[in-house]
Scaffold this motif. Sequence first.
Motif, short mmCIF file in Angstrom:
data_model
loop_
_atom_site.label_atom_id
_atom_site.label_comp_id
_atom_site.label_asym_id
_atom_site.label_seq_id
_atom_site.Cartn_x
_atom_site.Cartn_y
_atom_site.Cartn_z
N MET A 1 -3.54 -1.23 -12.33
CA MET A 1 -3.99 -1.55 -11.05
C MET A 1 -3.44 -2.61 -10.21
O MET A 1 -3.89 -3.57 -9.85
CB MET A 1 -5.48 -2.18 -11.41
CG MET A 1 -6.47 -2.61 -10.25
SD MET A 1 -7.99 -2.68 -10.80
CE MET A 1 -8.72 -3.84 -9.30
N SER A 2 -1.91 -2.45 -10.07
CA SER A 2 -1.09 -3.22 -9.59
C SER A 2 -0.95 -2.70 -7.99
O SER A 2 0.31 -2.96 -7.61
CB SER A 2 0.06 -3.40 -10.44
OG SER A 2 0.75 -2.23 -10.26
N ASN A 3 -2.14 -2.36 -7.44
CA ASN A 3 -1.79 -1.99 -6.00
C ASN A 3 -1.61 -3.21 -5.14
O ASN A 3 -2.51 -4.02 -5.20
CB ASN A 3 -3.29 -1.13 -5.77
CG ASN A 3 -3.24 -0.66 -4.26
OD1 ASN A 3 -2.26 -0.84 -3.56
ND2 ASN A 3 -4.09 0.54 -4.15
N PRO A 4 -0.57 -3.39 -4.58
CA PRO A 4 -0.15 -4.34 -3.72
C PRO A 4 -1.54 -4.62 -2.60
O PRO A 4 -1.60 -5.86 -2.25
CB PRO A 4 0.96 -3.81 -2.92
CG PRO A 4 1.69 -2.68 -3.73
CD PRO A 4 0.35 -2.14 -4.39
N ILE A 5 -2.00 -3.63 -2.30
CA ILE A 5 -3.15 -3.85 -1.12
C ILE A 5 -4.34 -4.67 -1.81
O ILE A 5 -4.87 -5.52 -0.97
CB ILE A 5 -3.68 -2.71 -0.52
CG1 ILE A 5 -2.28 -2.00 0.20
CG2 ILE A 5 -4.85 -2.64 0.51
CD1 ILE A 5 -2.69 -0.85 0.92
N VAL A 6 -4.60 -4.25 -2.71
CA VAL A 6 -5.67 -4.99 -3.43
C VAL A 6 -5.41 -6.04 -3.75
O VAL A 6 -6.23 -7.28 -3.76
CB VAL A 6 -6.00 -4.07 -5.05
CG1 VAL A 6 -7.05 -4.81 -5.93
CG2 VAL A 6 -6.58 -2.97 -4.46
N ILE A 7 -4.33 -6.54 -4.20
CA ILE A 7 -3.69 -8.06 -4.62
C ILE A 7 -3.78 -8.63 -3.44
O ILE A 7 -4.09 -9.74 -3.37
CB ILE A 7 -2.37 -7.83 -5.42
CG1 ILE A 7 -2.53 -7.37 -6.68
CG2 ILE A 7 -1.83 -9.17 -5.40
CD1 ILE A 7 -1.17 -7.08 -7.37
N LEU A 8 -3.30 -8.23 -2.29
CA LEU A 8 -3.28 -8.92 -1.17
C LEU A 8 -4.72 -9.17 -0.40
O LEU A 8 -4.91 -10.24 0.12
CB LEU A 8 -2.45 -8.00 0.10
CG LEU A 8 -2.33 -8.67 1.33
CD1 LEU A 8 -1.34 -9.95 1.13
CD2 LEU A 8 -1.50 -7.78 2.63
N LEU A 9 -5.40 -8.35 -0.54
CA LEU A 9 -6.90 -8.48 0.04
C LEU A 9 -7.57 -9.44 -1.10
O LEU A 9 -8.31 -10.43 -0.61
CB LEU A 9 -7.56 -7.21 -0.21
CG LEU A 9 -7.41 -6.18 0.95
CD1 LEU A 9 -8.21 -5.03 0.59
CD2 LEU A 9 -7.71 -6.59 2.22
N LEU A 10 -7.48 -9.52 -2.28
CA LEU A 10 -7.96 -10.44 -3.18
C LEU A 10 -7.41 -11.86 -2.89
O LEU A 10 -8.17 -13.03 -2.91
CB LEU A 10 -7.70 -10.18 -4.62
CG LEU A 10 -8.67 -9.16 -5.02
CD1 LEU A 10 -8.24 -8.72 -6.72
CD2 LEU A 10 -10.11 -9.31 -5.03
N THR A 11 -6.30 -11.96 -2.52
CA THR A 11 -5.53 -13.38 -2.20
C THR A 11 -6.01 -13.74 -0.98
O THR A 11 -6.48 -15.18 -0.71
CB THR A 11 -4.12 -13.22 -2.24
OG1 THR A 11 -3.53 -12.59 -3.31
CG2 THR A 11 -3.35 -14.34 -1.81
N ALA A 12 -6.25 -12.96 0.13
CA ALA A 12 -6.75 -13.24 1.13
C ALA A 12 -8.12 -13.84 1.07
O ALA A 12 -8.78 -14.88 1.91
CB ALA A 12 -6.76 -12.10 2.46
N VAL A 13 -9.13 -13.05 0.32
CA VAL A 13 -10.54 -13.73 0.09
C VAL A 13 -10.50 -15.10 -0.53
O VAL A 13 -11.19 -16.05 -0.05
CB VAL A 13 -11.12 -12.78 -0.71
CG1 VAL A 13 -12.45 -13.33 -1.28
CG2 VAL A 13 -11.40 -11.24 0.09
N VAL A 14 -9.60 -15.14 -1.36
CA VAL A 14 -9.49 -16.36 -2.16
C VAL A 14 -9.01 -17.60 -1.37
O VAL A 14 -9.74 -18.68 -1.05
CB VAL A 14 -8.48 -16.32 -3.51
CG1 VAL A 14 -8.27 -17.85 -4.09
CG2 VAL A 14 -9.31 -15.50 -4.53
N VAL A 15 -7.99 -17.37 -0.34
CA VAL A 15 -7.60 -18.36 0.71
C VAL A 15 -8.57 -18.67 1.59
O VAL A 15 -8.98 -19.84 1.98
CB VAL A 15 -6.28 -17.80 1.37
CG1 VAL A 15 -5.88 -18.60 2.48
CG2 VAL A 15 -5.34 -17.58 0.34
N ALA A 16 -9.37 -17.72 1.83
CA ALA A 16 -10.66 -17.99 2.91
C ALA A 16 -11.67 -18.80 2.62
O ALA A 16 -12.05 -19.66 3.11
CB ALA A 16 -11.10 -16.63 3.52
N VAL A 17 -11.88 -18.46 1.43
CA VAL A 17 -13.15 -19.39 0.62
C VAL A 17 -12.66 -20.72 0.40
O VAL A 17 -13.33 -21.74 0.67
CB VAL A 17 -13.45 -18.85 -0.89
CG1 VAL A 17 -14.25 -19.56 -1.70
CG2 VAL A 17 -14.24 -17.22 -0.77
N VAL A 18 -11.24 -21.14 -0.11
CA VAL A 18 -10.77 -22.28 -0.34
C VAL A 18 -10.75 -23.03 1.10
O VAL A 18 -11.21 -24.26 1.34
CB VAL A 18 -9.48 -22.32 -0.62
CG1 VAL A 18 -8.54 -23.57 -0.81
CG2 VAL A 18 -9.51 -21.76 -2.42
#
Length: 89
Positions: A1-18
């Motif tokens: 599950m090292s799909n770059p799109i999934v990792i990018l989306l999860l990172t964006a969500v974490v940054v938005a929450v912070v």
Amino acid sequence: MSNPIVILLLTAVVVAVVIALIVLTVRAAQHPRNTLVGGGISPELVEQALELKATGQIDQAVFLVRGETGMSHRAAARFVRKLTPPPPH
């Protein structure tokens, strides 16, 4: 599950929450909901608000408290409602 799109989306969500948490924290620090906790209400302000309340100028008392403390309208109205004159000596 090292799909770059999934990792990018999860990172964006974490940054938005912070970022959202930082913005909320800064806003809460600038506009305290209850100034009584910090003791930000002077005896002079209480006296002025009591005088206004005693003469039936409750709205003016609320506006005075709001202007001096930064309280919300609801908190200032609650504060003015609870004000009672000191007992006679």
